[in-house]
Scaffold this motif. Structure first.
Motif, PDB file in Angstrom:
ATOM      1  N   HIS A   1       1.029  -1.321  -0.119  1.00 56.69           N
ATOM      2  CA  HIS A   1       0.111  -0.016  -0.090  1.00 56.69           C
ATOM      3  C   HIS A   1       1.064   1.046   0.057  1.00 56.69           C
ATOM      4  O   HIS A   1       0.715   2.180  -0.692  1.00 56.69           O
ATOM      5  CB  HIS A   1      -0.940  -0.002   1.328  1.00 56.69           C
ATOM      6  CG  HIS A   1      -1.656  -1.132   1.322  1.00 56.69           C
ATOM      7  ND1 HIS A   1      -2.523  -1.471   2.605  1.00 56.69           N
ATOM      8  CD2 HIS A   1      -2.090  -2.201   0.338  1.00 56.69           C
ATOM      9  CE1 HIS A   1      -3.321  -2.790   2.104  1.00 56.69           C
ATOM     10  NE2 HIS A   1      -2.871  -3.119   0.939  1.00 56.69           N
ATOM     11  N   MET A   2       1.781   1.172   0.854  1.00 58.86           N
ATOM     12  CA  MET A   2       2.807   2.526   0.608  1.00 58.86           C
ATOM     13  C   MET A   2       3.426   2.460  -0.657  1.00 58.86           C
ATOM     14  O   MET A   2       3.784   3.684  -0.984  1.00 58.86           O
ATOM     15  CB  MET A   2       3.941   2.303   1.902  1.00 58.86           C
ATOM     16  CG  MET A   2       3.442   2.492   3.366  1.00 58.86           C
ATOM     17  SD  MET A   2       4.722   2.239   4.576  1.00 58.86           S
ATOM     18  CE  MET A   2       4.863   0.578   4.847  1.00 58.86           C
ATOM     19  N   ALA A   3       4.092   1.459  -1.090  1.00 59.68           N
ATOM     20  CA  ALA A   3       4.919   1.525  -2.211  1.00 59.68           C
ATOM     21  C   ALA A   3       3.716   2.119  -3.493  1.00 59.68           C
ATOM     22  O   ALA A   3       4.033   2.950  -4.436  1.00 59.68           O
ATOM     23  CB  ALA A   3       5.302   0.205  -2.639  1.00 59.68           C
TER      24      ALA A   3
ATOM     25  N   ALA B   1      -8.753   5.067   0.234  1.00 63.26           N
ATOM     26  CA  ALA B   1      -7.701   4.160   0.587  1.00 63.26           C
ATOM     27  C   ALA B   1      -7.967   2.659  -0.173  1.00 63.26           C
ATOM     28  O   ALA B   1      -9.350   2.582  -0.434  1.00 63.26           O
ATOM     29  CB  ALA B   1      -8.050   3.891   2.040  1.00 63.26           C
ATOM     30  N   MET B   2      -7.067   1.940  -0.262  1.00 60.99           N
ATOM     31  CA  MET B   2      -7.404   0.747  -0.960  1.00 60.99           C
ATOM     32  C   MET B   2      -6.611  -0.605  -0.027  1.00 60.99           C
ATOM     33  O   MET B   2      -5.757  -0.171   0.955  1.00 60.99           O
ATOM     34  CB  MET B   2      -6.792   0.423  -2.266  1.00 60.99           C
ATOM     35  CG  MET B   2      -5.189   0.578  -2.512  1.00 60.99           C
ATOM     36  SD  MET B   2      -4.956  -1.313  -2.539  1.00 60.99           S
ATOM     37  CE  MET B   2      -3.060  -1.093  -2.802  1.00 60.99           C
TER      38      MET B   2
ATOM     39  N   ALA C   1     -14.097   7.014   0.114  1.00 62.90           N
ATOM     40  CA  ALA C   1     -14.482   5.597  -0.113  1.00 62.90           C
ATOM     41  C   ALA C   1     -13.111   4.720  -0.001  1.00 62.90           C
ATOM     42  O   ALA C   1     -11.956   5.192  -0.291  1.00 62.90           O
ATOM     43  CB  ALA C   1     -15.060   5.384  -1.428  1.00 62.90           C
ATOM     44  N   MET C   2     -13.429   3.349   0.197  1.00 62.81           N
ATOM     45  CA  MET C   2     -12.412   2.452   0.188  1.00 62.81           C
ATOM     46  C   MET C   2     -12.611   1.420  -0.593  1.00 62.81           C
ATOM     47  O   MET C   2     -13.658   1.074  -0.875  1.00 62.81           O
ATOM     48  CB  MET C   2     -12.302   1.895   1.814  1.00 62.81           C
ATOM     49  CG  MET C   2     -10.842   0.961   1.866  1.00 62.81           C
ATOM     50  SD  MET C   2     -10.714   0.272   3.419  1.00 62.81           S
ATOM     51  CE  MET C   2      -8.932  -0.073   3.522  1.00 62.81           C
ATOM     52  N   PHE C   3     -11.681   1.039  -1.365  1.00 63.40           N
ATOM     53  CA  PHE C   3     -11.783  -0.301  -2.333  1.00 63.40           C
ATOM     54  C   PHE C   3     -10.786  -1.373  -2.146  1.00 63.40           C
ATOM     55  O   PHE C   3      -9.783  -0.977  -1.515  1.00 63.40           O
ATOM     56  CB  PHE C   3     -11.698   0.393  -3.669  1.00 63.40           C
ATOM     57  CG  PHE C   3     -10.677   1.029  -4.115  1.00 63.40           C
ATOM     58  CD1 PHE C   3      -9.570   0.417  -4.818  1.00 63.40           C
ATOM     59  CD2 PHE C   3     -10.307   2.305  -3.890  1.00 63.40           C
ATOM     60  CE1 PHE C   3      -8.175   0.936  -5.187  1.00 63.40           C
ATOM     61  CE2 PHE C   3      -8.983   2.817  -3.964  1.00 63.40           C
ATOM     62  CZ  PHE C   3      -8.062   2.192  -4.715  1.00 63.40           C
ATOM     63  N   THR C   4     -10.982  -2.391  -2.585  1.00 63.95           N
ATOM     64  CA  THR C   4     -10.008  -3.317  -2.497  1.00 63.95           C
ATOM     65  C   THR C   4      -9.510  -3.985  -3.892  1.00 63.95           C
ATOM     66  O   THR C   4     -10.601  -3.777  -4.979  1.00 63.95           O
ATOM     67  CB  THR C   4     -10.638  -4.930  -1.765  1.00 63.95           C
ATOM     68  OG1 THR C   4     -12.076  -5.076  -2.455  1.00 63.95           O
ATOM     69  CG2 THR C   4     -10.882  -4.739  -0.212  1.00 63.95           C
ATOM     70  N   LEU C   5      -8.500  -4.180  -3.847  1.00 68.88           N
ATOM     71  CA  LEU C   5      -7.841  -4.806  -5.251  1.00 68.88           C
ATOM     72  C   LEU C   5      -7.609  -6.352  -5.243  1.00 68.88           C
ATOM     73  O   LEU C   5      -6.453  -6.389  -4.144  1.00 68.88           O
ATOM     74  CB  LEU C   5      -6.482  -3.864  -5.624  1.00 68.88           C
ATOM     75  CG  LEU C   5      -6.788  -2.597  -6.270  1.00 68.88           C
ATOM     76  CD1 LEU C   5      -5.267  -1.946  -6.488  1.00 68.88           C
ATOM     77  CD2 LEU C   5      -7.462  -2.566  -7.499  1.00 68.88           C
ATOM     78  N   GLY C   6      -7.936  -7.108  -6.035  1.00 68.38           N
ATOM     79  CA  GLY C   6      -7.570  -8.494  -5.873  1.00 68.38           C
ATOM     80  C   GLY C   6      -5.970  -8.847  -5.999  1.00 68.38           C
ATOM     81  O   GLY C   6      -5.280  -8.322  -6.873  1.00 68.38           O
ATOM     82  N   SER C   7      -5.477  -9.657  -5.178  1.00 68.98           N
ATOM     83  CA  SER C   7      -4.201  -9.819  -5.281  1.00 68.98           C
ATOM     84  C   SER C   7      -3.848 -11.257  -5.627  1.00 68.98           C
ATOM     85  O   SER C   7      -2.852 -11.849  -5.425  1.00 68.98           O
ATOM     86  CB  SER C   7      -3.606  -9.480  -3.913  1.00 68.98           C
ATOM     87  OG  SER C   7      -4.518  -9.960  -2.550  1.00 68.98           O
ATOM     88  N   GLY C   8      -4.900 -11.964  -6.271  1.00 63.44           N
ATOM     89  CA  GLY C   8      -4.732 -13.326  -6.993  1.00 63.44           C
ATOM     90  C   GLY C   8      -5.268 -14.316  -6.145  1.00 63.44           C
ATOM     91  O   GLY C   8      -5.443 -14.305  -4.924  1.00 63.44           O
TER      92      GLY C   8
END
Length: 381
Positions: free
Chosen positions: A103-105, A157-158, A340-347
């Motif tokens: 997230h930081m990167a 944020a994610m 709003a917050m969202f999620t990103l699939g990490s596989g």
């Protein structure tokens, strides 16, 4: 020597963060490194010590406009990492097993882009928040005097989401993550000789009734407020001494609800249960709370922005049918603006969050930076 920001791939930045993780409230080296990178990106100001070790980089346009805040988390977890990767944690029993390094990167990737091209209007704030894992970091940032300098009009944020296709964006309006809090019940009786338990006051039976009662409590609450659950996590009775009848007991549980109102009702019911059962056996009772998280509620307008940017980037998009059961303290920040917050699939094959072998997928970094940058352009272009 840590890498410089402007000419370094995001994967290398993440690996540098992953090697030296720090626990909630102790993020001194991580904060120093992030502040240095933000300065290298030419941030107009770098604000330190936000709610502890929080850091914010502010990038201003020459034209007036709204302020957009993007948030990442500084802290790691008390987990002993597994795996033979070259960037494995060098700090004993501390690891970025939730992906906060990624997230930081991703936000540092936004800083790289802002170093080359400022927003056309308004301001961008890149906030690196402390103590997310304990649930109090966002609140402390909000309460700090310096927050008024960066109070946003929009906040995003994610979080990465193992088990979902790599790069899939998932979001929903309304409650996005649940409220939760840790409950500690301590029962105080009087120990005695095991041959004469009648001469003491054992908390054994009250402890058992409390455990059973907490397990049944969610079913006794109104069923029109979404998820309501209690997870029993720990119980201890007396000491290991066969000659002694116990005098103390301890019960710990995690309460979890979809709404903050239901959390208050569930907490009151749990406290009432503990006091009633303690009183029945003439026991003292002490109750403590820890790791309290409010629910994160997504504003419809901010959700629309995420959906628009995902479409522009041709990223797969999913609407969540229900809130995530896990908790996040971002709702404290988004509650003061349109957020709003969202999620990103990490596989699908990525290890679960908080697994000792979890490692944020490097292939997700550019996509995460792209959607964050797209949100900046959506509001400030």
């Amino acid at each position: 020597m840590p890498p410089s920001l402007l000419d370094t791939p995001l994967a290398d930045l993440r690996h540098a963060l992953h090697v030296s993780p720090e626990l909630s409230g102790d993020e001194t080296r991580t904060a120093d490194q992030v502040a240095d990178w933000l300065a290298q990106a030419g941030a107009d100001s770098v604000i330190r010590r936000l709610g502890g070790h929080g850091v914010a980089g502010v990038f201003r346009s020459a034209e007036p406009g709204p302020r957009v805040l993007l948030r990442a988390e500084l802290d790691a977890l008390p987990i002993r990492e597994q795996g033979a990767r070259a960037w494995r944690s060098q700090n004993e029993a501390v690891a970025h097993s939730c992906g906060h390094d990624g997230h930081m990167a991703a936000l540092l990737g936004v800083a790289q882009r802002l170093a080359e091209r400022r927003p056309r209007s308004g301001e961008v704030v890149l906030l690196f928040q402390p103590a997310e894992e304990t649930g109090d970091g966002a609140g402390r940032v909000l309460d700090s005097a310096a927050f008024e300098v960066i109070r946003p009009d929009y906040a995003y944020a994610m979080h990465n989401l193992p088990g979902r296709p790599l790069g899939e964006v998932s979001v929903r309006s309304g409650v996005f993550t649940c409220a939760s809090r840790g409950l500690i019940i301590r029962l105080n009786g009087l120990c005695s000789h095991a041959a004469h338990p009648e001469q003491g006051r054992s908390p054994a039976m009250a402890m058992c009734r409390i455990l059973q009662g907490l397990k049944r409590l969610p079913q006794q609450m109104p069923d029109d407020h979404g998820l309501v659950m209690i997870t029993l996590i720990h119980a201890r009775l007396g000491d290991v001494a066969f000659g002694t009848s116990p005098g103390q007991a301890e019960v710990m549980a995690t309460l979890r609800t979809e709404s903050d109102d239901m959390m208050r009702a569930l907490a009151e019911a749990a406290v009432s249960l503990a006091r009633t059962e303690a009183e029945e056996d003439n026991l003292g009772v002490d109750i403590d709370w820890c790791d309290a998280f409010s629910s994160t509620v997504n504003a419809p307008a901010a959700v629309s922005a995420i959906e628009h940017v995902a479409g522009e980037l041709q990223m797969p998009l999913a609407t969540l049918p229900a809130a995530h059961r896990w908790s996040e303290d971002f709702g404290v920040l988004s509650g003061c603006c349109e957020g709003a917050m969202f999620t990103l699939g990490s596989g699908e094959d990525c290890r679960p969050l908080h697994h000792p072998a979890f490692d944020f997928p490097d292939d997700l970094l550019d996509r995460a930076a792209a959607i964050f940058s797209g949100l900046v352009d959506y509001h400030l272009a």
